[in-house]
Write a protein that holds these residues in place. Structure first.
Motif, short mmCIF file in Angstrom:
data_model
loop_
_atom_site.label_atom_id
_atom_site.label_comp_id
_atom_site.label_asym_id
_atom_site.label_seq_id
_atom_site.Cartn_x
_atom_site.Cartn_y
_atom_site.Cartn_z
N PHE A 189 -47.90 26.64 4.71
CA PHE A 189 -47.49 27.37 5.91
C PHE A 189 -47.39 28.86 5.64
O PHE A 189 -47.87 29.68 6.43
CB PHE A 189 -46.15 26.84 6.43
N ALA A 190 -46.80 29.23 4.52
CA ALA A 190 -46.68 30.65 4.16
C ALA A 190 -48.05 31.27 3.94
O ALA A 190 -48.30 32.40 4.35
CB ALA A 190 -45.81 30.80 2.92
N VAL B 141 -38.04 13.03 -5.26
CA VAL B 141 -38.95 13.99 -5.90
C VAL B 141 -40.24 14.10 -5.11
O VAL B 141 -40.76 15.20 -4.88
CB VAL B 141 -39.22 13.60 -7.36
N ALA B 142 -40.77 12.97 -4.65
CA ALA B 142 -42.02 12.98 -3.88
C ALA B 142 -41.83 13.74 -2.56
O ALA B 142 -42.69 14.54 -2.17
CB ALA B 142 -42.48 11.55 -3.61
N VAL B 143 -40.72 13.51 -1.88
CA VAL B 143 -40.46 14.22 -0.62
C VAL B 143 -40.29 15.71 -0.88
O VAL B 143 -40.79 16.55 -0.12
CB VAL B 143 -39.21 13.62 0.08
N PHE B 144 -39.61 16.07 -1.97
CA PHE B 144 -39.41 17.48 -2.29
C PHE B 144 -40.73 18.16 -2.58
O PHE B 144 -40.99 19.27 -2.09
CB PHE B 144 -38.47 17.61 -3.49
N VAL B 145 -41.61 17.53 -3.36
CA VAL B 145 -42.90 18.12 -3.69
C VAL B 145 -43.75 18.25 -2.42
O VAL B 145 -44.41 19.28 -2.21
CB VAL B 145 -43.62 17.29 -4.77
N LEU B 146 -43.73 17.24 -1.57
CA LEU B 146 -44.48 17.31 -0.32
C LEU B 146 -43.96 18.44 0.57
O LEU B 146 -44.75 19.19 1.14
CB LEU B 146 -44.40 15.97 0.42
N ALA B 147 -42.64 18.58 0.67
CA ALA B 147 -42.07 19.66 1.47
C ALA B 147 -42.41 21.02 0.87
O ALA B 147 -42.71 21.98 1.60
CB ALA B 147 -40.55 19.49 1.56
N LEU B 148 -42.40 21.12 -0.45
CA LEU B 148 -42.75 22.37 -1.12
C LEU B 148 -44.20 22.75 -0.85
O LEU B 148 -44.52 23.92 -0.58
CB LEU B 148 -42.50 22.23 -2.62
N VAL C 69 -51.00 30.27 5.26
CA VAL C 69 -51.69 30.37 6.55
C VAL C 69 -51.09 31.49 7.39
O VAL C 69 -51.81 32.29 7.99
CB VAL C 69 -51.66 29.02 7.30
N LEU C 70 -49.78 31.59 7.41
CA LEU C 70 -49.13 32.64 8.19
C LEU C 70 -49.47 34.02 7.65
O LEU C 70 -49.74 34.94 8.43
CB LEU C 70 -47.62 32.42 8.19
N SER C 71 -49.49 34.16 6.33
CA SER C 71 -49.83 35.47 5.76
C SER C 71 -51.29 35.82 6.02
O SER C 71 -51.61 36.99 6.22
CB SER C 71 -49.52 35.49 4.27
N ARG C 72 -52.18 34.83 6.06
CA ARG C 72 -53.57 35.10 6.40
C ARG C 72 -53.70 35.52 7.87
O ARG C 72 -54.49 36.39 8.20
CB ARG C 72 -54.43 33.85 6.18
N MET C 73 -52.88 34.90 8.74
CA MET C 73 -52.95 35.21 10.16
C MET C 73 -52.49 36.65 10.44
O MET C 73 -53.03 37.28 11.36
CB MET C 73 -52.10 34.23 10.97
N VAL C 74 -51.54 37.16 9.71
CA VAL C 74 -51.07 38.51 9.95
C VAL C 74 -51.90 39.54 9.21
O VAL C 74 -51.65 40.73 9.32
CB VAL C 74 -49.57 38.67 9.59
N GLY C 75 -52.90 39.10 8.45
CA GLY C 75 -53.85 40.03 7.86
C GLY C 75 -53.58 40.44 6.43
O GLY C 75 -54.14 41.43 5.97
#
Length: 75
Positions: A60-61, A47-54, A63-69
């Motif tokens: 990441f999503a 559960v801890a690994v899943f929450v960390l990955a989530l 930051v990426l969406s901010r980078m594309v404007g």
């Protein structure tokens, strides 16, 4: 092309449902052989690994969406 969704969606749900059923059954059968504390400890780690990955994927999503404007501010 409209028939593809009608055929594919139930097939996908059936296959994924069967896969989840057998995965849960297999893990349950494996858990009967181990001690209860070890199973709970392993489950907690998963559960801890899943929450960390989530959180990493969400960050990441964002930051990426901010980078594309994309405008992500609340109104």
């Amino acid at each position: 092309m409209d028939w593809f969704i009608v055929v594919f969606l139930p097939f996908k749900l059936l296959v994924l449902g069967a896969g989840m059923f057998f995965a849960i059954k297999w893990h349950h059968d494996q858990g009967e052989n181990e001690e209860r504390a070890a199973v709970l400890r392993t489950g907690g780690k998963m559960v801890a690994v899943f929450v960390l990955a989530l959180l990493c994927v969400g960050l990441f999503a964002f930051v990426l969406s901010r980078m594309v404007g994309l405008d992500l501010s609340f109104p």
